[in-house]
Write a protein that holds these residues in place. Structure first.
Motif, PDB file in Angstrom:
ATOM      1  N   PRO A 131       0.807  -1.236   0.000  1.00 47.11           N
ATOM      2  CA  PRO A 131       0.000   0.000   0.000  1.00 47.11           C
ATOM      3  C   PRO A 131       0.837   1.282   0.000  1.00 47.11           C
ATOM      4  N   ARG A 132       2.080   1.245   0.496  1.00 44.23           N
ATOM      5  CA  ARG A 132       2.887   2.484   0.577  1.00 44.23           C
ATOM      6  C   ARG A 132       3.895   2.589  -0.559  1.00 44.23           C
ATOM      7  N   TYR A 133       4.545   1.465  -0.892  1.00 46.35           N
ATOM      8  CA  TYR A 133       5.626   1.515  -1.880  1.00 46.35           C
ATOM      9  C   TYR A 133       5.309   0.727  -3.153  1.00 46.35           C
ATOM     10  N   GLY A 134       4.118   0.188  -3.244  1.00 44.34           N
ATOM     11  CA  GLY A 134       3.784  -0.683  -4.373  1.00 44.34           C
ATOM     12  C   GLY A 134       3.616   0.056  -5.689  1.00 44.34           C
ATOM     13  N   LEU A 135       3.941  -0.646  -6.758  1.00 38.44           N
ATOM     14  CA  LEU A 135       3.856  -0.056  -8.101  1.00 38.44           C
ATOM     15  C   LEU A 135       2.409   0.221  -8.502  1.00 38.44           C
ATOM     16  N   LEU A 136       1.479  -0.629  -8.065  1.00 37.43           N
ATOM     17  CA  LEU A 136       0.078  -0.473  -8.471  1.00 37.43           C
ATOM     18  C   LEU A 136      -0.519   0.809  -7.899  1.00 37.43           C
ATOM     19  N   ASN A 137      -0.310   1.040  -6.597  1.00 36.11           N
ATOM     20  CA  ASN A 137      -0.843   2.273  -5.999  1.00 36.11           C
ATOM     21  C   ASN A 137      -0.170   3.509  -6.591  1.00 36.11           C
ATOM     22  N   TRP A 138       1.117   3.402  -6.905  1.00 32.71           N
ATOM     23  CA  TRP A 138       1.814   4.527  -7.540  1.00 32.71           C
ATOM     24  C   TRP A 138       1.191   4.833  -8.905  1.00 32.71           C
ATOM     25  N   PHE A 139       0.890   3.773  -9.674  1.00 37.33           N
ATOM     26  CA  PHE A 139       0.294   3.941 -11.001  1.00 37.33           C
ATOM     27  C   PHE A 139      -1.098   4.559 -10.896  1.00 37.33           C
ATOM     28  N   LEU A 140      -1.892   4.070  -9.929  1.00 37.06           N
ATOM     29  CA  LEU A 140      -3.232   4.636  -9.755  1.00 37.06           C
ATOM     30  C   LEU A 140      -3.158   6.093  -9.334  1.00 37.06           C
ATOM     31  N   GLY A 141      -2.121   6.430  -8.536  1.00 36.87           N
ATOM     32  CA  GLY A 141      -1.955   7.804  -8.074  1.00 36.87           C
ATOM     33  C   GLY A 141      -1.734   8.785  -9.213  1.00 36.87           C
ATOM     34  N   ILE A 142      -1.138   8.326 -10.315  1.00 36.41           N
ATOM     35  CA  ILE A 142      -0.916   9.205 -11.479  1.00 36.41           C
ATOM     36  C   ILE A 142      -2.242   9.752 -12.002  1.00 36.41           C
ATOM     37  N   PHE A 143      -3.290   8.924 -11.915  1.00 34.21           N
ATOM     38  CA  PHE A 143      -4.616   9.325 -12.410  1.00 34.21           C
ATOM     39  C   PHE A 143      -5.510   9.862 -11.296  1.00 34.21           C
ATOM     40  N   GLY A 144      -4.927  10.089 -10.135  1.00 31.21           N
ATOM     41  CA  GLY A 144      -5.705  10.640  -9.028  1.00 31.21           C
ATOM     42  C   GLY A 144      -6.587   9.630  -8.325  1.00 31.21           C
ATOM     43  N   ILE A 145      -6.376   8.339  -8.569  1.00 29.69           N
ATOM     44  CA  ILE A 145      -7.185   7.282  -7.934  1.00 29.69           C
ATOM     45  C   ILE A 145      -6.509   6.885  -6.624  1.00 29.69           C
ATOM     46  N   PRO A 146      -7.211   6.920  -5.515  1.00 26.84           N
ATOM     47  CA  PRO A 146      -6.582   6.559  -4.228  1.00 26.84           C
ATOM     48  C   PRO A 146      -6.160   5.095  -4.196  1.00 26.84           C
ATOM     49  N   GLY A 147      -5.008   4.835  -3.571  1.00 28.97           N
ATOM     50  CA  GLY A 147      -4.513   3.465  -3.459  1.00 28.97           C
ATOM     51  C   GLY A 147      -5.308   2.667  -2.435  1.00 28.97           C
ATOM     52  N   GLN A 148      -5.131   1.353  -2.488  1.00 30.23           N
ATOM     53  CA  GLN A 148      -5.857   0.455  -1.596  1.00 30.23           C
ATOM     54  C   GLN A 148      -4.874  -0.437  -0.839  1.00 30.23           C
ATOM     55  N   ASN A 149      -5.342  -0.946   0.295  1.00 32.21           N
ATOM     56  CA  ASN A 149      -4.578  -1.980   1.010  1.00 32.21           C
ATOM     57  C   ASN A 149      -4.954  -3.327   0.398  1.00 32.21           C
ATOM     58  N   TRP A 150      -4.319  -3.645  -0.709  1.00 30.43           N
ATOM     59  CA  TRP A 150      -4.759  -4.772  -1.523  1.00 30.43           C
ATOM     60  C   TRP A 150      -4.782  -6.097  -0.769  1.00 30.43           C
ATOM     61  N   LEU A 151      -3.795  -6.327   0.070  1.00 30.96           N
ATOM     62  CA  LEU A 151      -3.721  -7.622   0.757  1.00 30.96           C
ATOM     63  C   LEU A 151      -4.183  -7.539   2.209  1.00 30.96           C
ATOM     64  N   SER A 152      -4.452  -6.338   2.714  1.00 33.72           N
ATOM     65  CA  SER A 152      -4.868  -6.187   4.116  1.00 33.72           C
ATOM     66  C   SER A 152      -6.345  -5.873   4.254  1.00 33.72           C
ATOM     67  N   ASP A 153      -6.983  -5.512   3.166  1.00 36.77           N
ATOM     68  CA  ASP A 153      -8.406  -5.181   3.190  1.00 36.77           C
ATOM     69  C   ASP A 153      -9.205  -6.420   2.756  1.00 36.77           C
ATOM     70  N   PRO A 154     -10.131  -6.922   3.612  1.00 37.82           N
ATOM     71  CA  PRO A 154     -10.906  -8.119   3.219  1.00 37.82           C
ATOM     72  C   PRO A 154     -11.635  -7.964   1.893  1.00 37.82           C
ATOM     73  N   LYS A 155     -11.951  -6.722   1.529  1.00 40.86           N
ATOM     74  CA  LYS A 155     -12.678  -6.506   0.269  1.00 40.86           C
ATOM     75  C   LYS A 155     -11.795  -6.726  -0.955  1.00 40.86           C
ATOM     76  N   TRP A 156     -10.488  -6.437  -0.818  1.00 46.50           N
ATOM     77  CA  TRP A 156      -9.594  -6.508  -1.973  1.00 46.50           C
ATOM     78  C   TRP A 156      -8.651  -7.708  -1.947  1.00 46.50           C
ATOM     79  N   ALA A 157      -8.549  -8.391  -0.813  1.00 46.65           N
ATOM     80  CA  ALA A 157      -7.542  -9.455  -0.683  1.00 46.65           C
ATOM     81  C   ALA A 157      -7.795 -10.602  -1.677  1.00 46.65           C
ATOM     82  N   MET A 158      -9.032 -11.102  -1.733  1.00 45.11           N
ATOM     83  CA  MET A 158      -9.305 -12.222  -2.633  1.00 45.11           C
ATOM     84  C   MET A 158      -9.195 -11.821  -4.110  1.00 45.11           C
ATOM     85  N   PRO A 159      -9.718 -10.642  -4.529  1.00 44.77           N
ATOM     86  CA  PRO A 159      -9.482 -10.230  -5.921  1.00 44.77           C
ATOM     87  C   PRO A 159      -7.990 -10.144  -6.269  1.00 44.77           C
TER      88      PRO A 159
END
Length: 291
Positions: A131-159
Motif C-alpha cells: 500500500p505504501r511503496y507498491g507499483l500499483l498504488n503509484w500507477f493509480l496515483g498518477i490518475f488521481g485514484i486513491p490506493g488500496q490496502n490490496w492484501l490487508s483489506d478483506p474486500k480486496w484481498a481475494m481479488p
C-alpha cells in the motif's frame, strides 16, 4: 494367453504400482482416518486413535470457517476460471494472426509465470501490491485514484489473489488454445466467408466449435486446479485478513499441520475429493450431451 498377460503386466505394472502407492493407498488412508479422531499422538501409536464414525463430517458442516473457506474457493473458481479462459483464448487468437510480430517473445513472456517459483512470484506481487511503496498504488496515483490496502483489506484481498492465479494460468492454457487454432483447416474459414460470414460469425461458428476438445480439457483442469487453491493465499496472506482468503486446501493444511487434527483434516479432504469428482463428472456429461 499367459505370455500376453505377462507382457501386459510388464508394460503397465510399474505405472500401476506407482499409482497404487502414491494415489490409491493415500486415498484409502484418508477415508479411513476421516472417521477417526486421529491426532499427533496417534502418529506414534495408532491405538491412540478411536473410531468416531461420521462425527468429523457433522462437526465440519457446523464449522463456520469451513463454509467461509468453501465460499472463498468457489468465489475464486467462479471468477478466475472464465477470466483465465477468456484471456488465454484472446492471447492465442492474437498470436495465431499472421500479422503479429515477435510471436516467440510474447509466447515466452506469457508462459514464463507458470514455470516461475510461486515463492519468488509472491515476493514480487507483495511488493507490487504494497500500500505504501507498491507499483500499483503509484500507477493509480498518477490518475488521481486513491490506493488500496490490496492484501490487508478483506474486500480486496481475494481479488488480488485471483489476479495472481489468473496471470499464472494464462500461459499454458494459451498454448493449448494456440495448438487447437493451428489445427483448424483453412477451408472451413473459406467456406464460411463464401457464405457471407464476417469475422465474428466465423469465430462463433467455426473457431469455438473446433476448440471444444481444448475447451473441455482446459475447463476440467482449471476446476481441479482452482478448487485446490493453496500456494498463493498461503504465501501472500496466510488466509487473512479475517479469513477472507482462506481456501479449502489452506484450511485443510491448517487443521492438519497447525493443529495436528488429522482426522478432521482428512474429512475436509474427503469432502473436497467428492466436490472435484462431482464437478468433473458433470463436465464430462455435458461434453457428451453437446456431442
Amino acid at each position: 494367453m499367459k505370455t500376453r498377460l505377462s507382457a501386459i503386466l510388464i508394460f503397465i505394472g510399474p505405472a500401476l504400482a506407482i499409482m497404487t502407492i502414491f494415489i490409491l493407498i493415500p486415498i484409502a488412508l484418508s477415508l479411513l482416518i476421516s472417521v477417526t479422531d486421529f491426532n499427533v499422538y496417534a502418529i506414534f501409536d495408532w491405538r491412540n486413535a478411536s473410531f468416531i464414525g461420521f462425527q468429523n463430517f457433522v462437526d465440519l458442516f457446523l464449522d463456520s470457517i469451513f463454509w467461509k473457506a468453501l465460499f472463498n474457493t468457489f468465489y475464486a473458481l467462479g471468477v478466475a476460471m472464465p477470466l483465465t479462459i477468456i484471456f488465454s483464448l484472446l492471447f492465442a487468437l492474437l498470436l495465431n494472426r499472421g500479422a503479429t510480430h515477435f510471436k516467440s517473445f510474447f509466447r515466452l513472456s506469457l508462459y514464463l509465470p507458470s514455470i516461475t517459483n510461486t515463492v519468488a512470484i509472491a515476493v514480487v506481487w507483495a511488493w507490487l501490491l504494497n500500500p505504501r511503496y507498491g507499483l500499483l498504488n503509484w500507477f493509480l496515483g498518477i490518475f488521481g485514484i486513491p490506493g488500496q490496502n490490496w492484501l490487508s483489506d478483506p474486500k480486496w484481498a481475494m481479488p488480488s489473489i485471483i489476479a495472481l492465479v489468473v496471470w499464472k494460468a494464462i500461459g499454458p492454457n494459451m498454448l493449448l488454445f494456440l495448438a487447437g487454432l493451428q489445427n483448424i483447416p483453412d477451408f472451413l474459414y473459406e467456406a464460411a466467408e463464401l457464405d457471407g460470414a464476417n469475422r465474428w460469425k466465423q469465430f462463433l461458428h467455426v473457431t469455438l466449435p473446433s476448440l471444444r476438445p481444448q475447451m473441455l480439457f482446459v475447463s476440467v483442469m482449471l476446476v481441479i486446479g482452482y478448487l485446490q487453491l493453496f500456494e498463493e493465499p498461503y504465501m501472500l496472506t496466510k488466509g487473512g485478513p479475517l479469513n477472507s482468503t482462506i481456501s479449502i486446501v489452506l484450511y485443510l493444511y491448517k487443521q492438519g499441520f497447525y493443529q495436528f487434527n488429522f482426522g478432521y483434516a482428512s474429512a475436509v479432504a474427503v469432502v473436497l475429493f467428492g466436490i472435484i469428482l462431482t464437478l468433473t463428472a458433470i463436465q464430462m456429461r455435458l461434453r457428451k450431451y453437446q456431442e
